[in-house]
Design an enzyme around this catalytic site. Structure first.
Site, mmCIF file in Angstrom:
data_model
loop_
_atom_site.group_PDB
_atom_site.id
_atom_site.type_symbol
_atom_site.label_atom_id
_atom_site.label_comp_id
_atom_site.label_asym_id
_atom_site.label_seq_id
_atom_site.Cartn_x
_atom_site.Cartn_y
_atom_site.Cartn_z
ATOM 1 N N ASP A 31 0.847 -1.196 0.000
ATOM 2 C CA ASP A 31 0.000 0.000 0.000
ATOM 3 C C ASP A 31 0.881 1.243 0.000
ATOM 4 O OD1 ASP A 31 -2.021 2.074 0.792
ATOM 5 O OD2 ASP A 31 -3.284 0.315 1.131
ATOM 6 N N THR A 144 -16.127 -3.019 -10.674
ATOM 7 C CA THR A 144 -17.311 -2.378 -10.110
ATOM 8 C C THR A 144 -18.518 -2.625 -11.010
ATOM 9 O OG1 THR A 144 -18.365 -0.229 -9.659
ATOM 10 C CG2 THR A 144 -16.525 -0.218 -11.196
ATOM 11 N N SER A 179 -18.611 7.745 -14.630
ATOM 12 C CA SER A 179 -17.662 8.745 -14.122
ATOM 13 C C SER A 179 -16.279 8.393 -14.654
ATOM 14 C CB SER A 179 -17.632 8.752 -12.589
ATOM 15 O OG SER A 179 -17.000 7.565 -12.105
ATOM 16 N N TYR A 181 -13.835 7.727 -12.824
ATOM 17 C CA TYR A 181 -13.427 6.568 -12.019
ATOM 18 C C TYR A 181 -13.925 5.271 -12.650
ATOM 19 C CZ TYR A 181 -14.554 2.847 -8.759
ATOM 20 O OH TYR A 181 -14.742 1.608 -8.199
ATOM 21 N N HIS A 182 -15.220 5.209 -12.955
ATOM 22 C CA HIS A 182 -15.783 3.995 -13.541
ATOM 23 C C HIS A 182 -15.133 3.692 -14.893
ATOM 24 C CE1 HIS A 182 -19.132 5.040 -10.685
ATOM 25 N NE2 HIS A 182 -19.017 3.735 -10.446
ATOM 26 N N LYS A 185 -11.946 1.794 -14.446
ATOM 27 C CA LYS A 185 -12.181 0.373 -14.188
ATOM 28 C C LYS A 185 -12.465 -0.391 -15.494
ATOM 29 C CE LYS A 185 -12.189 0.001 -9.579
ATOM 30 N NZ LYS A 185 -11.328 -0.906 -8.828
ATOM 31 N N VAL A 211 -20.603 -1.421 -1.177
ATOM 32 C CA VAL A 211 -20.356 -2.157 0.065
ATOM 33 C C VAL A 211 -20.836 -1.336 1.260
ATOM 34 C CG1 VAL A 211 -18.612 -3.361 1.440
ATOM 35 C CG2 VAL A 211 -18.317 -3.147 -1.030
ATOM 36 N N VAL A 327 -24.837 13.018 -13.123
ATOM 37 C CA VAL A 327 -25.626 12.876 -14.348
ATOM 38 C C VAL A 327 -25.932 11.392 -14.491
ATOM 39 C CG1 VAL A 327 -25.653 13.149 -16.849
ATOM 40 C CG2 VAL A 327 -24.546 14.884 -15.418
ATOM 41 N N GLU A 328 -27.174 11.013 -14.174
ATOM 42 C CA GLU A 328 -27.558 9.605 -14.179
ATOM 43 C C GLU A 328 -29.065 9.491 -14.298
ATOM 44 O OE1 GLU A 328 -26.281 8.028 -10.395
ATOM 45 O OE2 GLU A 328 -27.595 9.338 -9.250
#
Length: 385
Positions: A31, A144, A179, A181-182, A185, A211, A327-328
């Site tokens: 880490d 994710t 996003s 971030y997504h 992934k 989670v 935005v979703e």
């Protein structure tokens, strides 16, 4: 089995490292500790006081006699990554070491670039390290459910069989990330799939839902082992945020209509899913995808469940629909498959009154640590103005 947990100081990583150590796995944690640094940068803090990683690991050894190796550094530094892997010699690698917040990635250009550079390059470094030195190692990568978005058809586990102009093929399921971030992934998934195909690596991509919870058998053993619990608008996830808001008398912040349906799972199921993936590794050359969740709930329904549980504990709980910073779609079809992990033996912890009571009581215990200025969302997906 020797298992290296990259990102083992984080929310999912710490619980997983202790869980596996407790079950006889030889565990190492790698880490960079950057997650703690981001808290300082954003002037936020976990609800629970978490001790330094060295102190956590020492306390675990004092209590159980089990050692966890520690490697502090960044997997974006390839030399450090190689040296750490050669020293530990893992048989499996669990990759939690990514920036995991959608709002964080949407703050501005700098945070979007940081997220994608950290996640995509770190993951790519790991694939090359495995190819060069550990080609038989099993990569268990946290993805994710947000990779899929909210399509108007059922969400399969990673792949979908399509008939088109009289021909049929099984292809990776289309991705509609919400996003930067997504998106990172999705890039990871593509890179891992490609590496398995051309180099014969073995990998399991766990597309995890949202989670919730804080306690596992191991993190509940001692105050010094306690896990982090985020409630702020950047790193806090829906159910954890709602429970903490209820504990301090803040209205539950439902974004928009609240019809957004998402996949959820208990932190205790997260660690068990990792173990199931380790016990049943992917084959050489196989890129395997499991949808890792146990239940589907709308955000609005989740808020009402927390309100009901809070009122039963004597709390005054209100629900407030606030303008959606994202935005979703706020009303949509959502039906995702999750049979692979169940077939391997997952016995889910479903969201129950007792779990909500536990989470609410936990939030009440530490409510003096809540910074009310961090409750509301501050990051907007849309163009300013």
């Amino acid at each position: 089995m020797k298992v290296l947990v990259i990102g083992g100081d984080g929310y999912c990583g710490w619980a997983t490292a202790l869980y596996l150590s407790n079950r006889g796995y030889e565990v190492g944690i790698l880490d960079s500790l950057v997650r703690r640094h981001w808290d300082q940068q954003l002037c936020i803090d976990t609800l629970t006081p978490i001790t330094p990683i060295q102190q956590r690991i020492q306390r675990w050894k004092d209590l159980t006699g089990k050692s966890i190796d520690l490697f502090i550094g960044d997997i974006n530094n390839y030399d450090f990554l190689i040296k750490s892997l050669l020293k530990f010699e893992p048989q499996a690698i669990i990759h939690f070491g990514e920036q995991r917040s959608a709002p964080f990635s949407m703050i501005d250009r700098e945070h979007a670039v940081l997220t994608q550079a950290n996640n995509v390059i770190g993951n790519l470094n790991l694939l090359y390290a495995m190819r060069e030195h550990f080609p038989d190692c099993h990569l268990v990568k946290l993805g994710t459910m947000g990779e899929y978005g909210t399509p108007n058809i059922d969400i399969e586990e990673g792949y979908i069989t399509i008939e088109h102009n009289g021909r049929k093929d099984t292809l990776p399921y289309p991705k509609q990330p919400g996003s930067f971030y997504h998106l990172s992934k999705v890039h990871d998934s593509h890179n891992i799939h490609f590496a398995c195909k051309i180099w014969g690596l073995r990998a399991t991509d766990l597309n995890q839902g949202v989670v919730y919870g804080v306690l596992t058998e191991e993190t509940g053993m001692d105050e010094l082992l306690i896990n982090r619990l985020d409630y702020d608008g950047v790193f806090g996830t829906a159910l954890n945020r709602f429970c903490i808001q209820a504990a301090i008398g803040h209205p539950l912040t439902v974004y928009g209509k609240g019809g957004q349906t998402r996949a959820f799972l208990d932190i205790r199921d997260t660690v068990r899913c990792i173990e199931l993936a380790l016990e049943n590794p992917a084959d050489s050359g196989q890129f395997r995808v499991f949808n890792q969740f146990t239940e589907l709930h709308s955000v609005g329904d989740l808020a009402m469940m927390v309100k009901k549980a809070g009122i039963a504990l004597g709390l005054d709980v209100e629900v407030e629909n606030i303008p959606n910073p994202r935005v979703e779609l706020e009303d949509h079809y959502f039906n995702a498959k999750n049979t692979n992990l169940l077939d391997l033996g997952l016995q889910p912890h479903f969201l129950s009154d007792s779990l909500l009571d536990s989470l609410l009581n936990f939030a009440i215990k530490y409510k003096e640590r809540v910074d009310n200025t961090q409750i509301m969302p501050k990051v907007l997906w849309r163009n300013p103005g």
